[in-house]
Write an enzyme that holds these catalytic residues in place. Structure first.
Site, short mmCIF file in Angstrom:
data_model
loop_
_atom_site.label_atom_id
_atom_site.label_comp_id
_atom_site.label_asym_id
_atom_site.label_seq_id
_atom_site.Cartn_x
_atom_site.Cartn_y
_atom_site.Cartn_z
N HIS A 225 0.82 -1.22 0.00
CA HIS A 225 0.00 0.00 0.00
C HIS A 225 0.85 1.27 0.00
O HIS A 225 1.89 1.34 0.64
CB HIS A 225 -0.99 0.03 1.15
CG HIS A 225 -0.47 -0.25 2.50
ND1 HIS A 225 -1.30 -0.37 3.59
CD2 HIS A 225 0.78 -0.45 2.96
CE1 HIS A 225 -0.57 -0.61 4.65
NE2 HIS A 225 0.68 -0.67 4.30
N ASN A 226 0.36 2.23 -0.76
CA ASN A 226 0.96 3.57 -0.80
C ASN A 226 2.34 3.63 -1.44
O ASN A 226 3.03 4.64 -1.34
CB ASN A 226 0.98 4.20 0.60
CG ASN A 226 -0.42 4.32 1.16
OD1 ASN A 226 -0.83 3.55 2.03
ND2 ASN A 226 -1.17 5.23 0.61
#
Lengths: 334, 334, 334
Positions: A225-226
């Site tokens: 994520h991210n």
């Protein structure tokens, strides 16, 4: 089903030297295994010796090889033989397989709120969740999952088994247990991105996971994520990129490499396969951390010694001091 | 669609300090990117400097930060800001996305003898084989395979592409070939387990593969046959755990780590990412085996030296002996 | 549902010693957990101590263990107890689960031009593309993708999530971007091959990717384009084999190992798990490159020292020279 050399240069350019336009080509093949009806290419001077011996009907070569190649037989002279070869494979495939399909395969499960461009293709047994978007000319091959609200740009290729937009791995410890942090971000993928089979790209926790234009990702890669991946970066198979890492543009990440979370990697950085990146790399360069392979018996001795490596350094330091302290020679006459 | 600070503290507790109950919140965001309408949090004192500069409408903070945070603006004081934030994401998601779905998606292929709890959800294009069981409130997202007779407890989340209950990798050598050992065990998964996209959990050979309550597993992880994972252990992406390994409870296994078969890892052990565990770890601790990354030129020299590391140690030993044997100084007057 | 010892030896051979043909067997179980109704086996002399204590109704043993085992109770004496046990699991499974299914599951998406042998099985939600072929007795479990024109031989088992025939990872650099090289080759898989869950085997670029007879591949393995794997080689989970590598026959590749592209590995080579092969291995042997695990504090010191390992060697060299140059002892009287 064959094509002629003339058709090839008409479509792709380059100069046909020492050959007939009408010569039929039935296959594109590597230099060493090409047969009498095949088109081949020489891009790496290392393989120059294979040229003379090749049975290929025609070889794509750089201008510098023009004389040498034309003595052997037909050649196509092109500024960049490897890129020419790549375009030839594309032309070949389009010619033989027809245009890429478009539309939504009837077995795919596509949420009514998803937006699939009319020129895009969603293959068999794909799942496209609510609010997801697939841009013009993009292809989701079979069994791809595109999660809620995630976006894919134009002319992307997503191979079978890919999962885009599963939850990132986020939990808060609380009393010896883990409380799930719902992953509220999305995945946003640019144009001309290719993603290999069974690769996973997780949705962001709060902000989005972003893959910029022209990025190429191999099979079985984990993008947490991210993560942010800059344009035209290539990532080979089995690699793992941990949460919130920021990979620059035009990087090359070798297979089974790993990059820790929250790091930044400079544009144009090259990471060797199986290397582990534990700190940010602010300066582009060629970085490696591969454990050398040895016969097991040697490895056992060296690995055991490694466990005392710091102590060994201390021993060397002590020896150096002992030698430095010691009056040298006899009666100081050195 | 926004909520008010008052609604948040009513639902999740905590004390609202220096702010209005009616202040609308439109997003949850990280401290550094939060805007005027956003709720954020400060859990790690390292990011304290971001607090003053944050544009967030409200920040979740620990009691110790009460004064400092309230000088900036609205804050919610909570004993554990990170866990509070995690619960806020859950509340937020439920509020905006509605309750989790339940039932069996019509495209899923579920054997009639499988038992799916009425409150569980089996998503699009999942396969649930004969005799498998899914407990209350568990969610199989899209394209999950749950093999024959395998069991999932309550409130589990299984992400797309996961394969639970494929055959373990077991073969007996016989005359230069391999005879398949049929895998007759099952997979048993406890409650509150989360399993990341494209992860595989193999069925046991004779006994079962077991994952206890509260275990969280990331994407692309390989759990081999007869592995036992203790409660509340977390395993990051790309990790491999070989057959019959026994991982304790409350362990933390870094990404792309590997654990050999038939080992035991003590409760509470922490393994760094990309580390290889070749022996049992009877004592909890923090263990690492990461090959250091260097510029390629440096690495080449060091790796070449490593191949003679044992020999180097022997040379140091010889030097030490030579120095010890040698009469020191002149005429023994040291 | 139990079987008798007599039925077992009638089906599989071996000599029943010290037991009754009519003794019912309800399970096959490991020696240490086997109960009163169970059949077990002793193949590794290391576990000999477990024999006397085992509660098993009957134990499969080698001829050398005949006396010792029959003193405990019933045993089946077989030349190779482990292979006998493997065949027993097969017989057991066929007996209890019935014959393997055949045909095409109605939820599978099979192109009309694909050739599926009448005795083969294509499971739920598989995708078989145009011109692909599946040989007699082969089984594609659920959610397998078999790409265009790819071939699987006879009696193969392909586990859920496997992707055979996705595009290899091939791009030509051109002006800072990447031009796709269409992958025009196929995947050809021999007989008696088993491929684990979520493993990927890419199609060749021009020539084919080839997996010979009897190869066994575990879960989450990446086999790149134009790889050639020799017969009866086993490859454990999470391993990556890069493009055009040529692995010999009867090799054993440990889990999470990686093999660079364009290498050749000799027949019968054993590679330890997590090892990285960067050069061809012309001589069969047992090769290892595992980074040793330590408590983090020790590792930090040793890893930091490693970064100066070459310099350390130079220091040792200097010490050796200093000692060699130095007149030894007093007045040359040594």
């Amino acid at each position: 089903m064959s094509v002629s050399l003339g058709e090839i240069v008409d479509a792709l350019g380059g100069e046909l030297v020492g050959g007939e336009r009408g010569t039929p080509i039935s296959r594109i093949a590597p230099l060493d295994s090409a047969g009498a009806g095949d088109l081949s290419f020489l891009s790496n001077p290392r393989y120059r010796q294979q040229l003379a011996a090749s049975q290929a009907a025609c070889v794509i070569v750089a201008p510098a090889m023009r004389e040498e190649a034309s003595q052997r037989g037909a050649c196509i002279v092109a500024a960049d033989p490897y890129a020419y070869f790549a375009r030839a494979t594309q032309w070949w495939k389009a010619r033989h397989a027809g245009n890429a399909p478009c539309g939504i395969h009837p077995s795919a499960v596509v949420h009514p709120s998803a937006e699939i461009h009319v020129s895009a293709y969603v293959g068999p047994l794909c799942v496209v969740d609510a609010g997801a978007r697939v841009g013009a000319g993009s292809v989701l091959k079979s069994r791809v999952t595109l999660g809620e609200a995630c976006e894919i740009g134009e002319r992307c290729i997503v191979h079978p088994g890919v999962v885009i937009g599963a939850d990132g791995f986020g939990f808060a410890p609380s009393g010896g247990q883990w409380v799930k942090i719902e992953q509220l971000g999305r995945v946003r993928i640019g144009n001309d991105v290719e993603i290999g089979a069974n690769t996973c790209v997780d949705r962001g926790a709060l902000d989005d996971t972003v893959i910029e234009d022209g990025v190429k990702i191999d099979n079985l890669v984990q993008i947490a994520h991210n993560v942010h991946i800059g344009a035209h970066t290539v990532i080979a198979g089995n690699t793992g990129i941990a949460g919130s890492a920021r990979i620059g543009a035009h990087c090359s990440i070798g297979g089974a490499a790993n990059i820790l979370g929250h790091l930044s990697i400079a544009d144009g950085t090259v990471i060797s396969p199986t290397s582990m990146v534990t700190r940010s790399i602010p300066k582009a360069g060629f970085y490696t951390g591969i454990f050398p392979l040895q016969e097991n018996e040697q490895w056992e001795k060296n690995a055991a010694t490694f466990k005392q490596l710091y102590a060994l350094r201390e021993r060397v330091k002590k020896l150096e001091q002992a030698l430095a302290d010691e009056p040298r020679g006899n009666n100081g006459n050195r």
